[in-house]
Design a protein around this motif. Structure first.
Motif, PDB file in Angstrom:
ATOM      1  N   ARG A 228       7.936  74.166  28.740  1.00 30.95           N
ATOM      2  CA  ARG A 228       7.023  73.963  27.606  1.00 30.95           C
ATOM      3  C   ARG A 228       7.717  74.137  26.258  1.00 30.95           C
ATOM      4  O   ARG A 228       7.441  73.408  25.313  1.00 30.95           O
ATOM      5  N   ASP A 229       8.623  75.099  26.154  1.00 30.91           N
ATOM      6  CA  ASP A 229       9.248  75.370  24.855  1.00 30.91           C
ATOM      7  C   ASP A 229      10.032  74.155  24.355  1.00 30.91           C
ATOM      8  O   ASP A 229       9.980  73.812  23.169  1.00 30.91           O
ATOM      9  N   THR A 230      10.758  73.516  25.253  1.00 35.68           N
ATOM     10  CA  THR A 230      11.525  72.328  24.854  1.00 35.68           C
ATOM     11  C   THR A 230      10.578  71.198  24.445  1.00 35.68           C
ATOM     12  O   THR A 230      10.786  70.536  23.418  1.00 35.68           O
ATOM     13  N   ALA A 231       9.552  70.973  25.251  1.00 45.55           N
ATOM     14  CA  ALA A 231       8.591  69.913  24.925  1.00 45.55           C
ATOM     15  C   ALA A 231       7.905  70.192  23.596  1.00 45.55           C
ATOM     16  O   ALA A 231       7.672  69.274  22.796  1.00 45.55           O
ATOM     17  N   LEU A 232       7.595  71.452  23.337  1.00 44.76           N
ATOM     18  CA  LEU A 232       6.945  71.819  22.081  1.00 44.76           C
ATOM     19  C   LEU A 232       7.871  71.572  20.898  1.00 44.76           C
ATOM     20  O   LEU A 232       7.445  71.083  19.844  1.00 44.76           O
TER      21      LEU A 232
ATOM     22  N   GLY B  57       8.864  55.046  21.221  1.00 45.59           N
ATOM     23  CA  GLY B  57       8.115  56.297  21.343  1.00 45.59           C
ATOM     24  C   GLY B  57       8.684  57.189  22.427  1.00 45.59           C
ATOM     25  O   GLY B  57       9.167  58.307  22.154  1.00 45.59           O
ATOM     26  N   PRO B  58       8.667  56.755  23.692  1.00 48.26           N
ATOM     27  CA  PRO B  58       9.258  57.576  24.755  1.00 48.26           C
ATOM     28  C   PRO B  58      10.748  57.838  24.538  1.00 48.26           C
ATOM     29  O   PRO B  58      11.238  58.934  24.831  1.00 48.26           O
ATOM     30  N   LEU B  59      11.477  56.822  24.029  1.00 41.64           N
ATOM     31  CA  LEU B  59      12.908  57.004  23.800  1.00 41.64           C
ATOM     32  C   LEU B  59      13.172  58.168  22.854  1.00 41.64           C
ATOM     33  O   LEU B  59      14.079  58.986  23.082  1.00 41.64           O
ATOM     34  N   GLU B  60      12.371  58.270  21.782  1.00 45.44           N
ATOM     35  CA  GLU B  60      12.553  59.368  20.824  1.00 45.44           C
ATOM     36  C   GLU B  60      12.251  60.718  21.474  1.00 45.44           C
ATOM     37  O   GLU B  60      12.881  61.728  21.148  1.00 45.44           O
ATOM     38  N   VAL B  61      11.300  60.742  22.397  1.00 43.18           N
ATOM     39  CA  VAL B  61      10.991  61.997  23.090  1.00 43.18           C
ATOM     40  C   VAL B  61      12.177  62.447  23.931  1.00 43.18           C
ATOM     41  O   VAL B  61      12.625  63.609  23.851  1.00 43.18           O
ATOM     42  N   PHE B  62      12.699  61.546  24.751  1.00 46.88           N
ATOM     43  CA  PHE B  62      13.823  61.931  25.614  1.00 46.88           C
ATOM     44  C   PHE B  62      15.087  62.215  24.798  1.00 46.88           C
ATOM     45  O   PHE B  62      15.852  63.131  25.121  1.00 46.88           O
ATOM     46  N   ALA B  63      15.310  61.440  23.728  1.00 44.59           N
ATOM     47  CA  ALA B  63      16.470  61.696  22.875  1.00 44.59           C
ATOM     48  C   ALA B  63      16.322  63.042  22.174  1.00 44.59           C
ATOM     49  O   ALA B  63      17.307  63.783  22.007  1.00 44.59           O
ATOM     50  N   GLY B  64      15.101  63.369  21.757  1.00 43.76           N
ATOM     51  CA  GLY B  64      14.861  64.667  21.130  1.00 43.76           C
ATOM     52  C   GLY B  64      15.096  65.808  22.094  1.00 43.76           C
ATOM     53  O   GLY B  64      15.622  66.872  21.719  1.00 43.76           O
ATOM     54  N   ALA B  65      14.709  65.606  23.359  1.00 40.70           N
ATOM     55  CA  ALA B  65      14.954  66.640  24.370  1.00 40.70           C
ATOM     56  C   ALA B  65      16.449  66.828  24.597  1.00 40.70           C
ATOM     57  O   ALA B  65      16.937  67.953  24.764  1.00 40.70           O
ATOM     58  N   GLU B  66      17.203  65.733  24.580  1.00 38.93           N
ATOM     59  CA  GLU B  66      18.659  65.811  24.749  1.00 38.93           C
ATOM     60  C   GLU B  66      19.306  66.582  23.599  1.00 38.93           C
ATOM     61  O   GLU B  66      20.231  67.365  23.812  1.00 38.93           O
ATOM     62  N   LYS B  67      18.780  66.386  22.378  1.00 39.85           N
ATOM     63  CA  LYS B  67      19.322  67.138  21.237  1.00 39.85           C
ATOM     64  C   LYS B  67      18.965  68.617  21.335  1.00 39.85           C
ATOM     65  O   LYS B  67      19.747  69.482  20.932  1.00 39.85           O
ATOM     66  N   THR B  68      17.798  68.897  21.881  1.00 40.68           N
ATOM     67  CA  THR B  68      17.355  70.287  22.014  1.00 40.68           C
ATOM     68  C   THR B  68      18.078  70.991  23.151  1.00 40.68           C
ATOM     69  O   THR B  68      18.486  72.157  23.023  1.00 40.68           O
ATOM     70  N   VAL B  69      18.246  70.274  24.259  1.00 42.38           N
ATOM     71  CA  VAL B  69      18.956  70.820  25.421  1.00 42.38           C
ATOM     72  C   VAL B  69      20.074  69.836  25.774  1.00 42.38           C
ATOM     73  O   VAL B  69      19.887  68.909  26.566  1.00 42.38           O
ATOM     74  N   PRO B  70      21.242  69.976  25.157  1.00 41.53           N
ATOM     75  CA  PRO B  70      22.342  69.037  25.414  1.00 41.53           C
ATOM     76  C   PRO B  70      22.659  68.925  26.901  1.00 41.53           C
ATOM     77  O   PRO B  70      22.698  69.933  27.627  1.00 41.53           O
ATOM     78  N   GLY B  71      22.856  67.685  27.332  1.00 38.80           N
ATOM     79  CA  GLY B  71      23.165  67.456  28.730  1.00 38.80           C
ATOM     80  C   GLY B  71      21.959  67.246  29.614  1.00 38.80           C
ATOM     81  O   GLY B  71      22.102  67.069  30.828  1.00 38.80           O
ATOM     82  N   SER B  72      20.766  67.241  29.026  1.00 43.10           N
ATOM     83  CA  SER B  72      19.544  67.124  29.834  1.00 43.10           C
ATOM     84  C   SER B  72      19.213  65.679  30.194  1.00 43.10           C
ATOM     85  O   SER B  72      18.769  65.399  31.310  1.00 43.10           O
ATOM     86  N   TYR B  73      19.422  64.757  29.247  1.00 50.65           N
ATOM     87  CA  TYR B  73      19.072  63.355  29.491  1.00 50.65           C
ATOM     88  C   TYR B  73      20.173  62.423  28.970  1.00 50.65           C
ATOM     89  O   TYR B  73      20.808  62.693  27.954  1.00 50.65           O
ATOM     90  N   ARG B  74      20.336  61.328  29.674  1.00 48.29           N
ATOM     91  CA  ARG B  74      21.119  60.201  29.172  1.00 48.29           C
ATOM     92  C   ARG B  74      20.158  59.019  29.098  1.00 48.29           C
ATOM     93  O   ARG B  74      19.624  58.579  30.122  1.00 48.29           O
ATOM     94  N   VAL B  75      19.920  58.502  27.912  1.00 46.17           N
ATOM     95  CA  VAL B  75      18.946  57.433  27.716  1.00 46.17           C
ATOM     96  C   VAL B  75      19.677  56.114  27.523  1.00 46.17           C
ATOM     97  O   VAL B  75      20.526  55.982  26.633  1.00 46.17           O
ATOM     98  N   LEU B  76      19.346  55.131  28.355  1.00 46.56           N
ATOM     99  CA  LEU B  76      19.948  53.816  28.291  1.00 46.56           C
ATOM    100  C   LEU B  76      18.872  52.743  28.184  1.00 46.56           C
ATOM    101  O   LEU B  76      17.775  52.902  28.730  1.00 46.56           O
ATOM    102  N   THR B  77      19.188  51.658  27.495  1.00 47.57           N
ATOM    103  CA  THR B  77      18.318  50.493  27.473  1.00 47.57           C
ATOM    104  C   THR B  77      19.069  49.328  28.100  1.00 47.57           C
ATOM    105  O   THR B  77      20.290  49.209  27.947  1.00 47.57           O
ATOM    106  N   ALA B  78      18.337  48.482  28.816  1.00 48.51           N
ATOM    107  CA  ALA B  78      18.994  47.375  29.502  1.00 48.51           C
ATOM    108  C   ALA B  78      18.058  46.182  29.569  1.00 48.51           C
ATOM    109  O   ALA B  78      16.832  46.335  29.613  1.00 48.51           O
ATOM    110  N   ALA B  79      18.627  44.994  29.579  1.00 49.07           N
ATOM    111  CA  ALA B  79      17.860  43.754  29.670  1.00 49.07           C
ATOM    112  C   ALA B  79      18.582  42.786  30.588  1.00 49.07           C
ATOM    113  O   ALA B  79      19.810  42.870  30.769  1.00 49.07           O
ATOM    114  N   LEU B  80      17.842  41.885  31.179  1.00 44.68           N
ATOM    115  CA  LEU B  80      18.474  40.838  31.976  1.00 44.68           C
ATOM    116  C   LEU B  80      19.458  40.055  31.108  1.00 44.68           C
ATOM    117  O   LEU B  80      19.108  39.599  30.030  1.00 44.68           O
TER     118      LEU B  80
END
Length: 319
Positions: free
Chosen positions: A176-180, A21-44
């Motif tokens: 707000r526009d990006t979040a919307l 859920g949150p990952l899709e939000v941040f990834a969507g923001a990155e697609k809307t505003v390129p360069g805004s977020y880098r999303v990584l997943t990590a595990a022990l």
């Protein structure tokens, strides 16, 4: 623009929606505003983990190799119900280094185990709030909101509340526009305010078994400013007031009056949070009739006046 790194922690027994859920939000923001977020997943250890639903998730890298993140997100899930000392130790060391520390659902348990919520106000899934408060008395647990912000630490309730919190963070970072745009793409509300209760009137009460009573529940929700007395509601389903009141309580677990009170309070809260309507206009639209009647209801239920509630909780748009 400075790119923000979002690091999502994975572990066996994680709730997959708390991650995606949150990952899709941040990834969507990155697609809307390129360069805004880098999303990584990590595990022990960096190996695949199995979610509580059986879905296998493959992390991008081991936690030991993860960069210091701007947002460190710890999801919940069945895996948080058993001790995980190595992960707790990692969070204790690296959690304070994150720009913002975020948990979804019972991810708050992991943060509390690492001492990262001591002295802070926090929430989690309603079913685990008592456990969190009992096991970690230094945490000020608030079971009502869907998410809570306390300084750089943010905790959210179960599953979809993580999406609400992620959207709030995107709005804070990018406006707000990006979040919307992201919210529309995901077909969700842009903002359910964090102080919105985990239990709405419709969730707190059971759904009636019989269709006429279900229809009445829905009609109440859609018409809070109507005549919602027992006599009027009973007439809508062709029952006597006494029969209607008895049947409504038997099938929903609450009285018609209490259900109406909660619907009107929720409606008024939403208007105060999301619109610039005056208190008098809100009181009429919510079925209170007068500002004084609405004030009494707010003080009784929330311990504050409508004006003070708006001042404290109406969201501001990031600039």
């Amino acid at each position: 623009m400075t790119q923000r790194t979002v690091l999502v922690v994975l572990f066996d027994g994680v709730q997959s929606l708390d991650v995606t859920g949150p990952l899709e939000v941040f990834a969507g923001a990155e697609k809307t505003v390129p360069g805004s977020y880098r999303v990584l997943t990590a595990a022990l250890g960096g190996g695949p983990v199995r979610s509580s639903s059986g879905l296998t998730l493959v992390p991008d890298l081991p936690l030991a190799e993860a960069p210091a993140p701007d947002v460190l997100l710890v999801p919940g899930g069945a895996g948080t119900r058993r001790p995980d000392p190595p992960l707790t130790d990692w969070l204790r060391v690296h959690g304070p280094r994150a720009g913002r520390l975020v948990s979804v659902c019972t991810g708050a348990v992991r943060l509390a185990e690492a001492g990262l919520l001591d002295g802070r106000r926090a929430t989690t899934h309603w079913a685990f709030c008592d456990r969190l408060a009992r096991d970690h008395p230094a945490v000020r647990v608030d079971p009502d909101p869907i998410y809570v912000r306390d300084g750089h630490v943010a905790t959210s309730a179960g599953v979809t509340a993580g999406i609400d919190l992620a959207l709030a963070l995107v709005e804070e970072d990018l406006g707000r526009d990006t979040a919307l745009t992201v919210a529309r793409h995901l077909v969700v509300f842009l903002r359910r305010p964090g102080n919105q209760a985990q239990f709405s009137a419709q969730l707190a009460a059971q759904t009636a078994r019989r269709e006429p009573l279900r229809d009445v529940q829905q009609w109440i929700t859609e018409h809070p400013d109507a005549d919602l007395g027992v006599e009027s509601l009973a007439a809508r389903v062709s029952l006597s007031p006494r029969h209607f009141a008895r049947a409504f309580r038997a099938e929903t677990g609450t009285t018609p009056g209490r259900y109406v009170d909660r619907v009107r309070l929720e409606h008024a809260r939403r208007l105060l949070e999301d619109t610039g309507d005056g208190v008098e206009q809100v009181s009429r639209a919510s079925g209170y009739g007068t500002p004084e009647a609405m004030r009494r209801a707010f003080v009784k239920a929330l311990g504050t006046s409508p004006a003070e509630y708006r001042r404290r909780f109406r969201p501001t748009t990031a600039r």
